[in-house]
Enzyme design. Sequence first.
Site, PDB file in Angstrom:
ATOM      1  N   TYR A 295       5.150   4.536  -4.243  1.00 27.65           N
ATOM      2  CA  TYR A 295       4.467   4.224  -2.835  1.00 27.65           C
ATOM      3  C   TYR A 295       5.233   3.907  -1.855  1.00 27.65           C
ATOM      4  CZ  TYR A 295       1.811   0.783  -0.363  1.00 27.65           C
ATOM      5  OH  TYR A 295       1.108   0.115   0.744  1.00 27.65           O
TER       6      TYR A 295
HETATM    7  P1  NAP Z   1      -8.033  -0.388   0.577  1.00 26.53           P
HETATM    8  O1  NAP Z   1      -8.600  -1.715   0.831  1.00 26.53           O
HETATM    9  O2  NAP Z   1      -7.686   0.018  -0.650  1.00 26.53           O
HETATM   10  O3  NAP Z   1      -8.707   0.773   1.394  1.00 26.53           O
HETATM   11  C1  NAP Z   1      -8.095   2.120   1.473  1.00 26.53           C
HETATM   12  C2  NAP Z   1      -9.127   2.728   2.489  1.00 26.53           C
HETATM   13  O4  NAP Z   1      -8.024   4.176   2.290  1.00 26.53           O
HETATM   14  C3  NAP Z   1     -10.294   3.042   2.040  1.00 26.53           C
HETATM   15  O5  NAP Z   1     -11.050   2.948   3.178  1.00 26.53           O
HETATM   16  C4  NAP Z   1     -10.483   4.431   1.200  1.00 26.53           C
HETATM   17  O6  NAP Z   1     -11.632   5.048   1.593  1.00 26.53           O
HETATM   18  C5  NAP Z   1      -9.292   4.962   2.072  1.00 26.53           C
HETATM   19  N1  NAP Z   1      -8.613   6.305   1.599  1.00 26.53           N
HETATM   20  C6  NAP Z   1      -8.225   6.362   0.334  1.00 26.53           C
HETATM   21  N2  NAP Z   1      -7.608   7.750  -0.013  1.00 26.53           N
HETATM   22  C7  NAP Z   1      -8.355   8.457   0.970  1.00 26.53           C
HETATM   23  C8  NAP Z   1      -8.065   9.713   1.344  1.00 26.53           C
HETATM   24  N3  NAP Z   1      -7.480  10.745   0.314  1.00 26.53           N
HETATM   25  N4  NAP Z   1      -8.857  10.168   2.438  1.00 26.53           N
HETATM   26  C9  NAP Z   1      -9.195   9.417   3.540  1.00 26.53           C
HETATM   27  N5  NAP Z   1      -9.370   8.058   3.029  1.00 26.53           N
HETATM   28  C10 NAP Z   1      -8.699   7.499   1.859  1.00 26.53           C
HETATM   29  O7  NAP Z   1      -6.520  -0.666   1.371  1.00 26.53           O
HETATM   30  P2  NAP Z   1      -5.859  -1.510   2.422  1.00 26.53           P
HETATM   31  O8  NAP Z   1      -5.315  -2.592   1.542  1.00 26.53           O
HETATM   32  O9  NAP Z   1      -6.920  -1.877   3.433  1.00 26.53           O
HETATM   33  O10 NAP Z   1      -4.742  -0.557   2.824  1.00 26.53           O
HETATM   34  C11 NAP Z   1      -4.657   0.189   4.130  1.00 26.53           C
HETATM   35  C12 NAP Z   1      -3.318   0.592   4.615  1.00 26.53           C
HETATM   36  O11 NAP Z   1      -2.412  -0.495   4.396  1.00 26.53           O
HETATM   37  C13 NAP Z   1      -2.631   1.668   3.498  1.00 26.53           C
HETATM   38  O12 NAP Z   1      -1.877   2.690   3.978  1.00 26.53           O
HETATM   39  C14 NAP Z   1      -1.819   0.476   2.770  1.00 26.53           C
HETATM   40  O13 NAP Z   1      -0.783   1.295   2.082  1.00 26.53           O
HETATM   41  C15 NAP Z   1      -1.463  -0.414   3.836  1.00 26.53           C
HETATM   42  N6  NAP Z   1      -0.894  -1.699   3.371  1.00 26.53           N
HETATM   43  C16 NAP Z   1      -1.491  -2.589   2.560  1.00 26.53           C
HETATM   44  C17 NAP Z   1      -1.186  -3.784   2.085  1.00 26.53           C
HETATM   45  C18 NAP Z   1      -1.951  -4.616   1.448  1.00 26.53           C
HETATM   46  O14 NAP Z   1      -1.332  -5.669   1.212  1.00 26.53           O
HETATM   47  N7  NAP Z   1      -2.977  -4.582   1.324  1.00 26.53           N
HETATM   48  C19 NAP Z   1       0.291  -3.870   2.473  1.00 26.53           C
HETATM   49  C20 NAP Z   1       0.995  -3.106   3.039  1.00 26.53           C
HETATM   50  C21 NAP Z   1       0.604  -1.956   3.546  1.00 26.53           C
HETATM   51  P3  NAP Z   1     -12.724   5.352   0.453  1.00 26.53           P
HETATM   52  O15 NAP Z   1     -13.180   3.775   0.382  1.00 26.53           O
HETATM   53  O16 NAP Z   1     -13.522   6.090   0.969  1.00 26.53           O
HETATM   54  O17 NAP Z   1     -11.887   5.773  -0.540  1.00 26.53           O
END
Ligand code: NAP
Length: 246
Positions: free
Chosen positions: A154
């Site tokens: 990741y």
């Molecule tokens: P999340 O709650 O799991 O939401 C992920 C989002 O990405 C959903 O809207 C999902 O859409 C979409 N997605 C997944 N696969 C996709 C694809 N192939 N094409 C288009 N959309 C896709 O994740 P989050 O925590 O909000 O994370 C958002 C970003 O922040 C990510 O890049 C993650 O790596 C980064 N991040 C998060 C954290 C954390 O602690 N949460 C920390 C560091 C970085 P669907 O629902 O339609 O599948």
Amino acid sequence: MTDTKSRTAMVTGASRGIGAAVAERLASDGFNVIANYAGSEKAAAAVVDKIEAAGGKAITAKADVSDAEAVRRMFDAAETAFGGVDVLVNNAGIMKLAKIADSDNALFDAHIAVNLKGTFNTLREAAGRLRNGGAIVNLSTSVVGTKLETYGVYTATKAAIETLTGILSKELRGRNITVNAIAPGPTATDLFLDGKPPELIDRFAKMVPLERLGEPRDIANAVSFLAGPDGAWINGQTLRANGGLV
Ligand code: NAP
């Protein structure tokens, strides 16, 4: 409806978590919003409804970001709806944890496809199509700094995204487009919370000097800064938004 006067922001993965908060925040900043999703159609529609109820403008756009043709069609739809795109937020991402020794081919390929190729697909399209004066914000992770076990594949995709960020900021010279990354720490969304027992979640929260998890709006605030006029002089940087974790 075509509206070429106001500015438009495309947010990938806007159906849930950080992306939904970013979509709502940018709409309240005055952007028309393209709320992208892959599978969560109802959740994306609810985000758009919320934006419209607050007086903003938004549309949903289904596209798997790992599919270059679907990304191209999403930009076409954005241009048809709003006349062009000014801001791209590359937020869509997946995270499956395993030690490198236990990471199978499917885990590796899925991260490369969604996180790295997905970000590359939208960056390539944006490099040719974003209006001058715009901004790109890519989502990395603070694990690039903390280097936690089991986050190898990741985090490797996110390190690559930080590299693409710096290089694209230079390649867009002369267009007045900034390209930056935000590297959140642990943030209370499905991606972070799913599958973790409460004690482990608490331990992550206590690792942060501010002693809490990030909330999606904390990250949306940082995106708003980089995408808006106050962030205009920040370019080619990665901003770690993590309460002081690393
Ligand atoms: P999340 O709650 O799991 O939401 C992920 C989002 O990405 C959903 O809207 C999902 O859409 C979409 N997605 C997944 N696969 C996709 C694809 N192939 N094409 C288009 N959309 C896709 O994740 P989050 O925590 O909000 O994370 C958002 C970003 O922040 C990510 O890049 C993650 O790596 C980064 N991040 C998060 C954290 C954390 O602690 N949460 C920390 C560091 C970085 P669907 O629902 O339609 O599948």
